[in-house]
Design a protein around this motif. Structure first.
Motif, mmCIF file in Angstrom:
data_model
loop_
_atom_site.group_PDB
_atom_site.id
_atom_site.type_symbol
_atom_site.label_atom_id
_atom_site.label_comp_id
_atom_site.label_asym_id
_atom_site.label_seq_id
_atom_site.Cartn_x
_atom_site.Cartn_y
_atom_site.Cartn_z
ATOM 1 N N MET A 1 6.775 -46.675 52.267
ATOM 2 C CA MET A 1 7.057 -46.408 50.860
ATOM 3 C C MET A 1 8.550 -46.122 50.700
ATOM 4 O O MET A 1 9.139 -45.402 51.494
ATOM 5 C CB MET A 1 6.248 -45.196 50.373
ATOM 6 C CG MET A 1 4.743 -45.392 50.414
ATOM 7 S SD MET A 1 4.127 -46.675 49.311
ATOM 8 C CE MET A 1 4.407 -45.942 47.708
ATOM 9 N N THR B 1 8.432 -44.977 45.015
ATOM 10 C CA THR B 1 7.070 -45.355 44.615
ATOM 11 C C THR B 1 6.755 -46.802 44.964
ATOM 12 O O THR B 1 5.684 -47.300 44.609
ATOM 13 C CB THR B 1 6.881 -45.145 43.098
ATOM 14 O OG1 THR B 1 7.847 -45.937 42.404
ATOM 15 C CG2 THR B 1 7.046 -43.677 42.722
ATOM 16 N N ARG C 1 6.289 -50.075 47.658
ATOM 17 C CA ARG C 1 5.898 -50.419 49.027
ATOM 18 C C ARG C 1 6.818 -51.509 49.547
ATOM 19 O O ARG C 1 7.164 -52.438 48.822
ATOM 20 C CB ARG C 1 4.452 -50.921 49.061
ATOM 21 C CG ARG C 1 3.435 -49.888 48.676
ATOM 22 C CD ARG C 1 2.064 -50.558 48.521
ATOM 23 N NE ARG C 1 1.059 -49.622 48.083
ATOM 24 C CZ ARG C 1 0.774 -49.334 46.816
ATOM 25 N NH1 ARG C 1 1.445 -49.930 45.845
ATOM 26 N NH2 ARG C 1 -0.164 -48.479 46.521
#
Length: 89
Positions: free
Chosen positions: A49, A52, A54
């Motif tokens: 991460m 917020t 990925r």
């Protein structure tokens, strides 16, 4: 790579250490972004991460694809053997 290009298919070259967004990773696997996020959440593909968001290492994505392809081939071979065993061909 040249064979794919010869028949008009697109080819993408990505360094294995590249970090991909979820959309880029989904595009490489030819799946939807929500499906990919499900794989990430289930721990099928390593990711990290960044705030917020990925990020997926191309190496992790390629490893997943190789394992998935091998499983699909194995299942197809099992179905072929079963079909022959039952005399359905």
């Amino acid at each position: 790579m040249l064979a794919h290009m010869a028949v008009g298919q697109s080819v993408t070259v990505v360094p294995t250490n590249a970090e991909l967004t979820t959309q880029e990773a989904a595009d490489l696997l030819n799946v939807s972004r929500p499906f990919l996020i499900g794989l990430l959440t289930a721990g099928e593909i390593e990711h990290r991460m960044v705030g917020t968001h990925r990020r997926v290492l191309a190496e992790s994505l390629l490893r997943y694809r190789a394992v998935d392809d091998a499983q699909r081939r194995r299942h197809a071979d099992e179905l072929t053997a079963l079909t022959q065993e039952l005399g359905l061909t």
